[in-house]
Design a protein around this motif. Structure first.
Motif, PDB file in Angstrom:
ATOM      1  N   GLY A  82      28.641  19.945  31.417  1.00 19.45           N
ATOM      2  CA  GLY A  82      27.432  20.275  31.827  1.00 19.45           C
ATOM      3  C   GLY A  82      26.298  19.338  31.326  1.00 19.45           C
ATOM      4  N   LEU A  83      26.514  18.102  31.005  1.00 22.95           N
ATOM      5  CA  LEU A  83      25.450  17.242  30.840  1.00 22.95           C
ATOM      6  C   LEU A  83      25.194  16.053  32.058  1.00 22.95           C
ATOM      7  N   HIS A  84      24.080  15.881  32.345  1.00 19.02           N
ATOM      8  CA  HIS A  84      23.589  14.659  33.113  1.00 19.02           C
ATOM      9  C   HIS A  84      23.104  13.753  32.282  1.00 19.02           C
ATOM     10  N   ALA A  85      23.920  12.619  32.379  1.00 20.31           N
ATOM     11  CA  ALA A  85      23.638  11.452  31.573  1.00 20.31           C
ATOM     12  C   ALA A  85      22.664  10.465  32.439  1.00 20.31           C
ATOM     13  N   TYR A  86      21.366  10.299  32.176  1.00 22.00           N
ATOM     14  CA  TYR A  86      20.360   9.443  32.724  1.00 22.00           C
ATOM     15  C   TYR A  86      20.324   8.190  32.230  1.00 22.00           C
ATOM     16  N   SER A  87      20.953   7.832  31.084  1.00 24.94           N
ATOM     17  CA  SER A  87      20.778   6.571  30.430  1.00 24.94           C
ATOM     18  C   SER A  87      21.927   6.261  29.459  1.00 24.94           C
ATOM     19  N   ILE A  88      22.652   4.962  29.636  1.00 27.17           N
ATOM     20  CA  ILE A  88      23.712   4.783  28.697  1.00 27.17           C
ATOM     21  C   ILE A  88      22.928   3.285  28.121  1.00 27.17           C
ATOM     22  N   SER A  89      23.233   3.293  26.619  1.00 25.39           N
ATOM     23  CA  SER A  89      22.922   2.095  26.113  1.00 25.39           C
ATOM     24  C   SER A  89      23.591   1.564  24.985  1.00 25.39           C
ATOM     25  N   CYS A  90      23.856   0.338  24.837  1.00 22.39           N
ATOM     26  CA  CYS A  90      24.693  -0.368  23.925  1.00 22.39           C
ATOM     27  C   CYS A  90      23.852  -1.419  23.241  1.00 22.39           C
ATOM     28  N   GLY A  91      23.565  -1.074  21.738  1.00 18.96           N
ATOM     29  CA  GLY A  91      22.711  -1.797  20.945  1.00 18.96           C
ATOM     30  C   GLY A  91      21.035  -1.699  21.639  1.00 18.96           C
ATOM     31  N   SER A  92      20.689  -2.542  22.043  1.00 14.98           N
ATOM     32  CA  SER A  92      19.408  -2.607  22.650  1.00 14.98           C
ATOM     33  C   SER A  92      19.243  -2.717  24.224  1.00 14.98           C
ATOM     34  N   CYS A  93      20.398  -2.900  24.755  1.00 16.07           N
ATOM     35  CA  CYS A  93      20.499  -3.136  26.134  1.00 16.07           C
ATOM     36  C   CYS A  93      21.034  -2.044  27.055  1.00 16.07           C
TER      37      CYS A  93
END
Length: 140
Positions: A82-93
């Motif tokens: 039920g979640l919409h992911a709008y951003s995925i990051s790894c470290g500062s990228c």
């Protein structure tokens, strides 16, 4: 010195962690300023519990996903919760941001491959995980 003092305070709390039988109220946050001199010791505040549908979590919790899903598969896994992911990051990228059209080209790429190439994460053979941070929203 201040380094020895800080190390001592950390070790006192580490004993509690290693013992494993302590509640959050048993731990202490310590602020020290040797120039004043000031020592302030307080109980840490428990993290805010986020409730969503039939789930709950805090910033201290982690979700573990086995295997090496593609970006599309990870987004689908989150959508099933039920979640919409709008951003995925790894470290500062940023591995993915829904606002960037170019990131849509990455949908079929594996998350680990993106972490290696975009975030320049070094993954030696003995390392069995990669940490990513996902920003999500729901219908509310």
């Amino acid at each position: 010195t201040s380094t020895a003092m800080a190390t001592g305070f950390v070790c006192l709390e580490l004993y509690k962690v290693l013992d494993g039988s302590h509640k959050v109220e048993d731990y202490r946050n310590t602020f020290a300023n040797l120039a004043l001199p000031l020592f302030s010791i307080a109980e840490p505040v428990p993290p805010k519990v986020v409730k969503h549908q039939d789930q709950s979590w805090t910033v201290w919790d982690r979700w573990v996903i086995k295997g090496n899903p593609s970006l599309r598969e990870l987004l689908k896994w989150l959508k099933e919760k039920g979640l919409h992911a709008y951003s995925i990051s790894c470290g500062s990228c940023l591995l993915f941001n829904s606002m960037f059209p170019r990131h849509k080209e990455r949908m079929d790429r594996r998350v680990v491959d993106l972490a290696r190439e975009v975030a320049m994460v070094d993954l030696p053979a003995y390392r069995r995980h990669v940490d990513v941070v996902v920003a999500c929203e729901d219908e509310n």
